[in-house]
Motif scaffolding. Structure first.
Motif, PDB file in Angstrom:
ATOM      1  N   GLY A  62       0.127  10.816  12.708  1.00 61.00           N
ATOM      2  CA  GLY A  62       0.027   9.732  11.748  1.00 61.00           C
ATOM      3  C   GLY A  62      -0.654  10.172  10.468  1.00 61.00           C
ATOM      4  O   GLY A  62      -1.212  11.269  10.372  1.00 61.00           O
ATOM      5  N   LEU A  63      -0.636   9.298   9.475  1.00 63.12           N
ATOM      6  CA  LEU A  63      -1.252   9.614   8.192  1.00 63.12           C
ATOM      7  C   LEU A  63      -2.771   9.582   8.262  1.00 63.12           C
ATOM      8  O   LEU A  63      -3.448  10.272   7.505  1.00 63.12           O
ATOM      9  N   GLY A  64      -3.329   8.731   9.135  1.00 58.02           N
ATOM     10  CA  GLY A  64      -4.782   8.672   9.294  1.00 58.02           C
ATOM     11  C   GLY A  64      -5.520   8.263   8.036  1.00 58.02           C
ATOM     12  O   GLY A  64      -6.652   8.684   7.810  1.00 58.02           O
ATOM     13  N   LEU A  65      -4.919   7.428   7.204  1.00 59.23           N
ATOM     14  CA  LEU A  65      -5.510   7.064   5.924  1.00 59.23           C
ATOM     15  C   LEU A  65      -6.323   5.778   5.962  1.00 59.23           C
ATOM     16  O   LEU A  65      -7.072   5.493   5.039  1.00 59.23           O
ATOM     17  N   GLY A  66      -6.162   4.967   6.985  1.00 61.81           N
ATOM     18  CA  GLY A  66      -6.968   3.766   7.111  1.00 61.81           C
ATOM     19  C   GLY A  66      -6.340   2.526   6.506  1.00 61.81           C
ATOM     20  O   GLY A  66      -5.265   2.553   5.908  1.00 61.81           O
ATOM     21  N   HIS A  67      -7.055   1.422   6.643  1.00 58.96           N
ATOM     22  CA  HIS A  67      -6.553   0.122   6.231  1.00 58.96           C
ATOM     23  C   HIS A  67      -6.542  -0.057   4.717  1.00 58.96           C
ATOM     24  O   HIS A  67      -5.699  -0.779   4.178  1.00 58.96           O
ATOM     25  N   TYR A  68      -7.469   0.589   4.026  1.00 55.48           N
ATOM     26  CA  TYR A  68      -7.491   0.479   2.566  1.00 55.48           C
ATOM     27  C   TYR A  68      -6.215   1.074   1.980  1.00 55.48           C
ATOM     28  O   TYR A  68      -5.546   0.457   1.148  1.00 55.48           O
ATOM     29  N   ALA A  69      -5.861   2.268   2.457  1.00 52.32           N
ATOM     30  CA  ALA A  69      -4.638   2.914   1.975  1.00 52.32           C
ATOM     31  C   ALA A  69      -3.407   2.120   2.374  1.00 52.32           C
ATOM     32  O   ALA A  69      -2.452   1.986   1.591  1.00 52.32           O
ATOM     33  N   LYS A  70      -3.414   1.581   3.579  1.00 55.15           N
ATOM     34  CA  LYS A  70      -2.299   0.740   4.030  1.00 55.15           C
ATOM     35  C   LYS A  70      -2.119  -0.451   3.096  1.00 55.15           C
ATOM     36  O   LYS A  70      -0.985  -0.856   2.783  1.00 55.15           O
ATOM     37  N   THR A  71      -3.212  -1.010   2.618  1.00 53.07           N
ATOM     38  CA  THR A  71      -3.160  -2.147   1.705  1.00 53.07           C
ATOM     39  C   THR A  71      -2.550  -1.747   0.370  1.00 53.07           C
ATOM     40  O   THR A  71      -1.759  -2.499  -0.218  1.00 53.07           O
ATOM     41  N   VAL A  72      -2.899  -0.564  -0.107  1.00 50.23           N
ATOM     42  CA  VAL A  72      -2.307  -0.048  -1.341  1.00 50.23           C
ATOM     43  C   VAL A  72      -0.789   0.059  -1.191  1.00 50.23           C
ATOM     44  O   VAL A  72      -0.022  -0.345  -2.072  1.00 50.23           O
ATOM     45  N   ILE A  73      -0.344   0.602  -0.064  1.00 49.32           N
ATOM     46  CA  ILE A  73       1.090   0.781   0.189  1.00 49.32           C
ATOM     47  C   ILE A  73       1.821  -0.556   0.153  1.00 49.32           C
ATOM     48  O   ILE A  73       2.840  -0.715  -0.531  1.00 49.32           O
ATOM     49  N   LEU A  74       1.290  -1.529   0.882  1.00 51.19           N
ATOM     50  CA  LEU A  74       1.957  -2.830   0.973  1.00 51.19           C
ATOM     51  C   LEU A  74       1.924  -3.565  -0.364  1.00 51.19           C
ATOM     52  O   LEU A  74       2.905  -4.225  -0.741  1.00 51.19           O
ATOM     53  N   GLU A  75       0.816  -3.475  -1.075  1.00 52.17           N
ATOM     54  CA  GLU A  75       0.739  -4.133  -2.378  1.00 52.17           C
ATOM     55  C   GLU A  75       1.798  -3.588  -3.324  1.00 52.17           C
ATOM     56  O   GLU A  75       2.498  -4.351  -4.004  1.00 52.17           O
ATOM     57  N   GLU A  76       1.930  -2.264  -3.364  1.00 49.57           N
ATOM     58  CA  GLU A  76       2.874  -1.661  -4.303  1.00 49.57           C
ATOM     59  C   GLU A  76       4.324  -1.937  -3.919  1.00 49.57           C
ATOM     60  O   GLU A  76       5.172  -2.135  -4.792  1.00 49.57           O
TER      61      GLU A  76
END
Length: 396
Positions: A62-76
């Protein structure tokens, strides 16, 4: 993993998702709005980016980037198109459940496949007539021998229903709150089927439909957690993933609405109009507030802090703000643009309203917050399921 490579910077990540959205998603939007059909090609393209594995440890590829990064992805993604973000977020929820409740064998089998884009999962909980009342479900799972369960029932409002290759299904195996159990059911397993896709108000291109289970035989090895853990699996997936995911989608719609309004008021006649100025001020205020509320909540989640209340509040506040902002944006655009179905402002308004219902309506979020405020809760799920691997290592 094919596609746009993830780097170690949130801003680089934001730019990469934005580039994917412009190149791959944007050309499909007019077609999705016209046809209102499930876009299997878009689902596959999003899965190949590996974004549904944003919170999956690199041990499982997995990417292992966490929920903050996941939020960036979904927002964009949502900034470009709500349906694209809906596909991604619907796959992230069952992936998170696997991270926290899956056996070693299940994780080793499915998490690398999700990260590679070979598997796009769905979570099947809601049933006809039950809404957010998980304990009212009637779908049954019966253990028929030492190795097999047989599942029967109907699920509705299943995100990624028609594109998923794996379903995380919660059914009743006994009576009471301890009588729910979760299972992994492959989409090609005999006994699971999806009736024809029925379009709804918005999010055209996204499948959120019905799944039928008819004498579907699944091995005991496909059970997620112990028998009776289904309620916990459903609640943890909803609070830790579903609610912040939907808030991120709503934030992206707000950002796009704000950008559309800012472009519209380049017209000097609108720019100097006092009523329009007030609307713009409110739109900008809601966007700033939503961004602070959501990113604070997911930052807490990444750092293992108790934040169930913040995650619930983020879904409530950001979703309601998106509904208001997209409606206000229509007023700013006016009848010339805002009332026609081929204009982005009208599409965002419909999409924003669709986010009200999954993972609990706003009324349900208020109810949950009242329980939290009155102290009627167990140990917060955000604290209970926090692990060092869950914490983001990507610098802000």
């Amino acid at each position: 993993m094919a596609g746009y490579r993830i780097t170690e910077s949130y801003e680089d990540l934001r730019k990469q998702v934005r580039a994917f959205a412009a190149e791959i998603v944007r050309p499909l939007v007019p077609i999705m709005e016209r046809d209102r059909e499930v876009r299997h090609d878009l689902a596959k393209a999003i899965a190949r980016q590996g974004w549904t594995s944003a919170t999956v440890d690199p041990e499982y590829e997995g990417l292992g980037l966490g929920h903050y990064a996941k939020t960036v992805i979904l927002e964009e993604l949502a900034r470009e198109n709500g349906a694209a973000a809906a596909i991604a977020q619907a796959g992230i929820i069952p992936t998170g459940a696997l991270v926290h409740f899956g056996t070693d064998e299940q994780k080793n089998t499915w998490l690398p496949a999700i990260a590679a884009g070979d598997c796009l999962p769905a979570i099947d909980v809601t049933e006809p007539g039950t809404g957010g009342d998980v304990l009212a479900m009637r779908s049954r799972g019966e253990r028929v021998d030492e190795r097999t369960y047989v599942l029967n029932g109907r699920k509705v409002c299943v995100g990624n229903s028609h594109v998923a290759t794996l379903h995380l299904v919660v059914v009743r195996t006994a009576e009471g709150s301890g009588g729910l159990t979760a299972f992994l059911v492959e989409a090609d397993r005999p006994g699971i089927s999806c009736p024809a896709h029925v379009p709804f108000l918005g999010l055209n291109g996204f499948s959120c439909g019905e799944v039928a289970l008819t004498d579907c035989r699944v091995p005991v090895a496909n059970r997620v957690g112990e028998e009776g853990d289904g309620l916990l699996v459903a609640h943890a997936a909803s609070i830790l993933y579903g609610r912040p995911n939907l808030a991120a989608l709503s934030l992206g719609l707000q950002q796009a609405a704000w950008e559309g309004v800012a472009e519209r008021v380049k017209d000097e006649r609108l720019r100097v109009h006092q009523t329009i100025q007030q609307r713009i001020g409110d739109i900008h205020r809601r966007l700033i507030t939503s961004r602070v509320v959501l990113y604070d909540a997911v930052n807490r989640l990444d750092n293992g802090l108790a934040c169930d209340e913040e995650l619930i509040a983020a879904k409530l506040e950001v979703v309601k703000a998106a509904e208001t902002t997209t409606r206000e944006a229509l007023n700013v655009h006016g009848a010339r643009e805002g009332l026609f179905v081929d204009h982005p402002a009208e599409r965002r308004f419909r999409d924003a309203h669709c986010i009200e219902f999954p993972a609990g309506t706003s009324d349900f979020q208020r109810y949950r917050l009242s329980l939290e405020a009155l102290g009627r809760r167990n140990r917060p799920l955000s604290e209970r399921f926090a692990t060092p691997r869950q914490r983001a290592e990507v610098p802000a």
